[in-house]
Design a protein around this motif. Sequence first.
Motif, PDB file in Angstrom:
ATOM      1  N   PRO A  74       4.102 -14.200 -12.693  1.00 55.23           N
ATOM      2  CA  PRO A  74       3.995 -14.157 -11.996  1.00 55.23           C
ATOM      3  C   PRO A  74       2.587 -15.099 -11.286  1.00 55.23           C
ATOM      4  CG  PRO A  74       2.355 -12.212 -12.591  1.00 55.23           C
ATOM      5  CD  PRO A  74       3.718 -13.091 -13.824  1.00 55.23           C
ATOM      6  N   ARG A  95       5.964  -7.674 -11.005  1.00 51.38           N
ATOM      7  CA  ARG A  95       7.095  -8.535 -11.749  1.00 51.38           C
ATOM      8  C   ARG A  95       6.851  -9.321 -12.848  1.00 51.38           C
ATOM      9  NH1 ARG A  95      10.122 -11.811  -7.881  1.00 51.38           N
ATOM     10  NH2 ARG A  95      11.083 -12.343  -9.899  1.00 51.38           N
ATOM     11  N   VAL A 115       3.899 -23.012  -7.960  1.00 49.07           N
ATOM     12  CA  VAL A 115       5.163 -22.124  -9.729  1.00 49.07           C
ATOM     13  C   VAL A 115       5.303 -23.333 -10.164  1.00 49.07           C
ATOM     14  CG1 VAL A 115       7.396 -20.942  -9.514  1.00 49.07           C
ATOM     15  CG2 VAL A 115       5.571 -20.038  -7.789  1.00 49.07           C
ATOM     16  N   GLU A 174       3.119  -6.865  -5.651  1.00 50.02           N
ATOM     17  CA  GLU A 174       4.195  -7.653  -6.242  1.00 50.02           C
ATOM     18  C   GLU A 174       3.946  -7.911  -8.258  1.00 50.02           C
ATOM     19  OE1 GLU A 174       5.723 -10.425  -3.934  1.00 50.02           O
ATOM     20  OE2 GLU A 174       8.109 -10.761  -5.636  1.00 50.02           O
ATOM     21  N   GLN A 196       8.647  -9.406 -17.029  1.00 56.95           N
ATOM     22  CA  GLN A 196       9.981 -10.308 -16.040  1.00 56.95           C
ATOM     23  C   GLN A 196       9.755 -11.371 -16.404  1.00 56.95           C
ATOM     24  OE1 GLN A 196      10.643  -7.010 -14.585  1.00 56.95           O
ATOM     25  NE2 GLN A 196      10.957  -6.519 -16.414  1.00 56.95           N
ATOM     26  N   ALA A 197       8.448 -11.841 -15.363  1.00 55.46           N
ATOM     27  CA  ALA A 197       8.597 -13.282 -15.777  1.00 55.46           C
ATOM     28  C   ALA A 197       6.518 -13.013 -15.654  1.00 55.46           C
ATOM     29  CB  ALA A 197       8.816 -13.465 -14.005  1.00 55.46           C
ATOM     30  N   THR A 231       6.213 -24.231 -13.176  1.00 58.47           N
ATOM     31  CA  THR A 231       6.922 -24.460 -14.359  1.00 58.47           C
ATOM     32  C   THR A 231       7.342 -25.659 -15.205  1.00 58.47           C
ATOM     33  OG1 THR A 231       7.845 -23.083 -12.678  1.00 58.47           O
ATOM     34  CG2 THR A 231       9.889 -24.306 -13.635  1.00 58.47           C
ATOM     35  N   PRO A 234       9.963 -17.737 -17.751  1.00 57.20           N
ATOM     36  CA  PRO A 234      10.176 -17.591 -16.616  1.00 57.20           C
ATOM     37  C   PRO A 234       9.083 -17.678 -15.978  1.00 57.20           C
ATOM     38  CG  PRO A 234      11.067 -15.015 -17.339  1.00 57.20           C
ATOM     39  CD  PRO A 234       9.875 -16.784 -18.721  1.00 57.20           C
ATOM     40  N   VAL A 235       8.922 -18.078 -14.327  1.00 59.94           N
ATOM     41  CA  VAL A 235       7.722 -18.053 -13.492  1.00 59.94           C
ATOM     42  C   VAL A 235       8.950 -17.763 -12.186  1.00 59.94           C
ATOM     43  CG1 VAL A 235       5.916 -19.687 -12.647  1.00 59.94           C
ATOM     44  CG2 VAL A 235       6.618 -20.038 -14.996  1.00 59.94           C
ATOM     45  N   ALA A 236       7.521 -16.793 -11.421  1.00 55.66           N
ATOM     46  CA  ALA A 236       8.569 -16.298 -10.582  1.00 55.66           C
ATOM     47  C   ALA A 236       6.844 -16.240  -9.088  1.00 55.66           C
ATOM     48  CB  ALA A 236       8.018 -15.098 -10.177  1.00 55.66           C
ATOM     49  N   ALA A 237       7.339 -16.681  -8.127  1.00 52.88           N
ATOM     50  CA  ALA A 237       6.497 -16.810  -6.787  1.00 52.88           C
ATOM     51  C   ALA A 237       6.729 -14.941  -6.118  1.00 52.88           C
ATOM     52  CB  ALA A 237       6.755 -16.969  -5.804  1.00 52.88           C
ATOM     53  N   VAL A 238       5.312 -15.007  -6.258  1.00 46.70           N
ATOM     54  CA  VAL A 238       4.755 -14.056  -5.711  1.00 46.70           C
ATOM     55  C   VAL A 238       4.106 -13.600  -4.477  1.00 46.70           C
ATOM     56  CG1 VAL A 238       4.850 -11.989  -7.819  1.00 46.70           C
ATOM     57  CG2 VAL A 238       2.679 -13.086  -6.848  1.00 46.70           C
TER      58      VAL A 238
END
Lengths: 339, 339
Positions: free
Chosen positions: A76, A70, A42, A66, A73-74, A46, A57-61
């Motif tokens: 994943p 996600r 992540v 999941e 929106q980001a 980022t 946006p970067v999202a940990a899943v």
Amino acid sequence: MNAAPIALTLGDPCGIGPEITLRAWAARNAAGLSPFVALGDVAAYTQSAQALGLDIPVAAVADMGEGATRFAQALPVLPLRNAVSNRPGHPDPANAPAILESIERAVTLTRAGEASCVATCPIAKSALYEAGFRHPGHTEFLASLAAAPGEAPPRSVMMIWSEGLAVVPVTIHIALADVPGALTRELIVETARIVDRDLRERFGVSSPRIAVAGLNPHAGEAGAMGREEIAIVAPAIAELRAAGIDTRGPFPADTMFHARARAGYDAALCMYHDQALIPIKTIAFDDGVNVTLGLPFLRVSPDHGTAFDIAGKGIARADSLIAALRLGSRLAAQARSAA
Amino acid sequence: MNAAPIALTLGDPCGIGPEITLRAWAARNAAGLSPFVALGDVAAYTQSAQALGLDIPVAAVADMGEGATRFAQALPVLPLRNAVSNRPGHPDPANAPAILESIERAVTLTRAGEASCVATCPIAKSALYEAGFRHPGHTEFLASLAAAPGEAPPRSVMMIWSEGLAVVPVTIHIALADVPGALTRELIVETARIVDRDLRERFGVSSPRIAVAGLNPHAGEAGAMGREEIAIVAPAIAELRAAGIDTRGPFPADTMFHARARAGYDAALCMYHDQALIPIKTIAFDDGVNVTLGLPFLRVSPDHGTAFDIAGKGIARADSLIAALRLGSRLAAQARSAA
């Protein structure tokens, strides 16, 4: 039935992999991409986004499910156990464990059905060799992961695919002088069988037509300029046709790739690297996709390298990765509809 | 100063030569062709036109000047001494004297300044061999006509040209297995020198840029896949650059021919037949032109053969001959403006 997302590997984080991953996510709506999950770090993604001035946006899943949720929106990211450092343009052997972990997890997830397909970002073998990597290349490593312990890996076949032309080189990364000696009837037959099977089973082509190039100018002109067509290529075609596989040729390679000729077949079987790569890169330089056939899972990849020389400069094109992800989505959907 | 017309040879009259000659004349206004004069047989062209249902007047002319004058109204034909029979699709050794006479007269007229350029229709060597022809091909025969008696013929170089891409194979009609052995630094240097000179003198390119392909995949990848780039190609480039000739490379052949890459050079020097012919026939299959460089006269030719299999059927495309005649006109105009 919902599609499982694509597992996208880290690749060498010091090359353009993070940048094209971010750009592919940013293009997800315009390009109509199915969800993909990056198997990486992540903080590294980022940091890449910030360095490139990309507002992504970067999202940990926690898992692929999941990630699929996600994705809208980001970007994943399924975190790796091994650390990643990404100084663009400066490959670091310390990244080898994370690079290899990412590939291994992508294969495991795909074989378990949690991912629909493996998409790989480019790696640099030299940085991996320093860390003890012993496979000749990315594809051979993937093939080894497809084998049970102690078992020989399955024979993999490289296809370069674009809308309108798919090519398969029968010999690949060897010197041109070694090509005639490496070419055998068995090699052509084995390769064509895998191409035929995967065109049917993965691409959904009900009656694949495979055009086979000769080795020599004018396909040897009846033996006047080389006899490999007579001794090797034509007998391979005869054997394949006897087995019900629609192969045609050997054709003079220079007349096989113009638009009218391309419309006559689903894949062109070529005798050596440049015979296959010249025509497809001439007409589809930015959006060719490297597809690995013959493995028990689907693998797509952009048709370029790590590009350390332009990493971090904000000028890398994501076209080929986007094309790879689109093809991966399409083939995965094809597999679901056939199941 | 009025342009001298182009001298268009008979070629094999049993192939598609007469048909494409008639069709090129019919397209003269649409294609903006300068006058050309066919060196052949009035009755044979007239008979071809009738058999094909083409309403094309054919006029015997006494010399090139009369041919230029009558070109607007009829296909001008300068008659040969030798007889021509033209059963389409049935090559006849009895035509050999007329075929060769046509080529010889085209060269004589061009060297005398009565014609601006030699344009050749395709010939079939086998029919000529039966009649005692002893040259390896059309181009070698033309080169022999450029030499004084007892003198060695000048070195000729084959370029395949289209709008946007010109390629030159350094080795041509030999088996692929023989290419590495035939490739020498001297051969590359001599070929590039002729290309550079003729791009300047005939094409009017003031600073020609020549891109040179490697022999091996990825141009050998620093010796990992073949050493010809290190041992032969790079030294040839260094020698040429030291002589002030703008050569670049060796480049991986598969990345040299896409649109952005093509914009960076005036000619691509390729190491073997298919490396040169695959890219140009992929993007310009119908309208590639074969240009012979290195001779003391200009020679253009369509980039296809006699096509006996479709002769007389009314389906032959004249695109390549038309492109050849257009290029011939353009280069002749270039030569006049430089004179």
